[in-house]
Design an enzyme around this catalytic site. Sequence first.
Site, PDB file in Angstrom:
ATOM      1  N   HIS A 186     103.302 123.240 -54.602  1.00 50.01           N
ATOM      2  CA  HIS A 186     103.725 123.156 -53.207  1.00 50.01           C
ATOM      3  C   HIS A 186     104.389 124.463 -52.756  1.00 50.01           C
ATOM      4  CE1 HIS A 186     104.739 121.508 -49.415  1.00 50.01           C
ATOM      5  NE2 HIS A 186     106.032 121.580 -49.613  1.00 50.01           N
ATOM      6  N   ASP A 203      99.222 121.122 -55.155  1.00 53.87           N
ATOM      7  CA  ASP A 203     100.392 120.701 -54.367  1.00 53.87           C
ATOM      8  C   ASP A 203     100.785 119.286 -54.767  1.00 53.87           C
ATOM      9  OD1 ASP A 203     102.191 119.821 -52.311  1.00 53.87           O
ATOM     10  OD2 ASP A 203     101.469 121.473 -51.069  1.00 53.87           O
ATOM     11  N   SER A 250     104.986 124.386 -45.666  1.00 53.72           N
ATOM     12  CA  SER A 250     105.458 123.004 -45.713  1.00 53.72           C
ATOM     13  C   SER A 250     105.851 122.572 -44.299  1.00 53.72           C
ATOM     14  CB  SER A 250     106.618 122.895 -46.705  1.00 53.72           C
ATOM     15  OG  SER A 250     106.891 121.552 -47.006  1.00 53.72           O
TER      16      SER A 250
END
Length: 552
Positions: free
Chosen positions: A469, A433, A200
Site C-alpha cells: 500500500h 496492496d 491512498s
Amino acid sequence: MSGLLTALVACLSLAAFAEAKTPSCRREDVPTIDVFGLQVIDVQAKEVRNYTTWMSIPGLTAVAPPGPIDFCNITVTYTHPGLHDTVNNYIWLPLENWNGRFLAQGGAGLAAGADGWLAPNVASGFVSANTDGGHSIFGDIQKVGGDAAWWALPSPGNVDWNLLQDFASRSLDELPKISKQVIAGFYGKPADKSYWNGCSTGGRQGLMAAQRYPDNYDGILAAAPAINWANFVPAGMWPQIVMHKLDYYPSACELEAIRRAAIDSCDALDGLQDGVIAAPALCKYDAEAAVGEPFECGNVTGKVTTEAAAIANAAWAGPVRDGKREWYGVTHESLLGFSGVPGMAGLVMTECDDEVKRINCRGKPFIVGQSYVRDLLFKDAEYDTSHMGEDDFWKALRISRNEMMSIIDTSDPDLSEFRKSGAKMITWHGLGDQLIPSDGTLDYYQRVLALDSNAQDYYRYFEAPGVGHCMGGVGAAPSQPLDVLIKWVEEGIAPETLSAASLPVNGKAESARHRILCPYPLVAAYTGGNPNDAASFTCAESFDATKGHDEL
Ligand SMILES: *[C@@H]1O[C@H](CO)[C@@H](O)[C@H](O)[C@H]1NC(C)=O
Ligand SMILES: *[C@@H]1O[C@H](CO)[C@@H](O)[C@H](O)[C@H]1NC(C)=O
Ligand SMILES: *[C@@H]1O[C@H](CO)[C@@H](O)[C@H](O)[C@H]1NC(C)=O
C-alpha cells in the site's frame, strides 16, 4: 534632467524587478482572499528558516535528501458561513529558488493532510500546501487513520455531514483556489503550473479533484487511490467477519505461510520466478492446498488449518453473498496479517492476550474500516466491531452504498471536463496492496476507458507488481512519478513507461530491482537477461507473448 530620467528608469526597473524579488513574509503581504462560499477568519504568516523536520510522503518513495529549508509559512483559516466549521490551509512558500510551480499535497486515512508532508516538496522548489479538511490531526499522528468519532460524530446517531463533505470533497476545491491567490500576491506573479500529489486518501482526493473540480490542476498524481470508498472500506471488514464466524483467529505466521504458498504457486505465471505475482488475474490458488503445511516464526509454530485457509480465501475473494461477489478482495501476494514492520499490516489482523499460546484471541480490523463502520455508518462510537457478525456486515455495506456514495465514493468515470481542461493524470497502484484492493482501481480505469476509449491521452494507469500500500513489498515502485507527470504536462511527453525500483536487500545496491511499469492494458513482460535490470523487460499486451523467451 538626465539624472531624473536615470532615477526614473532605475525606479521602473526596480519595480519590474520587484515582481520576481524574494518577497517579505508578513501577514499584510497576503492578499485579500476571495473564494465563493467561504469566509476567511484568520491569516498568519511567519518566516521559517533552517526547518529540518521531515516525514517521507506516501507515494513519493524517493524524496529529496533531508536538508534545512527556508519558507514563508502562511496559514489561512476559514469557515463556510452557517455551517459552523473551521478549515485550515497550510501554504509553504520557498523564500528562494521557487521553481514556479504549485504542488498540493494529499492526506492519508481519515486525515485530509498531515503535518510535515510539505517539507520535501518545498525542498524541491515547489510552493506546497495542504488542508486539514475541517478537522486537524496536526500534531497527533495517531488520529491520521484511527478515529472519526471525535470530529464526524458530534452525538450518538448524528453524523456531521458538513464536516464529512469538507473532508471528502469541498476542501479540495478551496485549497488550490486559496493557494493560487496567496501565491500570486506573495511573488507578484501566479504559479506557472499547478499539481496534486497524493497516495491512498491522497490518491482519492486527487481523483475527486479530477472528477468534481477539473479546472484546478494541470497535473494530478493519484496513487493507490482510496476510491470506491463506499464499497472497499466496509468490504475490507469481510475477512474479520469470516474469522468471527469460524471463531478462529490465525496468527500472522500462519497467514504468512499461506501467502508464501500462494506466491510459490503463482509466481511463474508471468514468465519470471522472482517472488512477485505480476499476473494476479491468472492466479487461481486455493488456500485449501496449504492445509497441513507446517509453519514456524520463532516460538509461533503449527500447521495450517482449514479455518485459516478459509479466511485467506475470503480475503482474496472479497465479500460474497448468494454466490455473487459484492466487492474485490486483495491479491494473493498481499500481506494478510501484521508483517512486523510498523504500519505494514493487512486486513486479517488479530490480537491475543497471549500471542504465542494464542489465548483469548480476537479480530483487529483495519482502523479506518473500523471507525468508518462504527462511527459513520452505525453512528455509534460504542459499537464493537470486534464481534461484528455477517448480518451487520451486509447492513453496513447497504448503509454505506445508500448514504455515502455521492459523498465520498469518488468513482465517477466521467472525466470529460478534466480532459477539456487539458490536464494530465497518472495513477499507479501496487498489486500487493494489502489495504485497498488494486482490482477496484483497475475496475475504475476500465470504466473510464469504456466511456472514453482515448482516455490514455490524458490519464494513464500503471500497475506495480509486488508493491504494498503506497510503498513496501519486494516489488519495484515508481521512482519519480511526479517528474514524469511534469514532463507530460509541460513538454507534452506522455509516459510510455514508468521507471521503478525496489529497495536494496540488506543495503546491497545490486540487489535492488529495476523495472519498468507499463500503462494499462500493457504489462511489463520479461524478455530474458538480468531480472534486476529494467532493460530485461518490455511492454507487451500479455505475459503470454514472452513465453519461451526466458533465458535464465
Ligand atoms: C541557518 O543555518 C545556517 C547554517 O548552519 C546558519 O549560518 C544560519 O545562521 C541559520 N539561520 C537561522 C535563522 O537560524
Ligand atoms: C505555521 O504556522 C501555523 C500557524 O501559525 C503554526 O500552527 C505552524 O506550527 C507553523 N508551522 C511551522 C513549521 O512553523
Ligand atoms: C517468544 O519469542 C520472543 C522473541 O524471540 C521472546 O521475546 C518471547 O519471550 C518468547 N515467548 C515465549 C513464551 O517463549
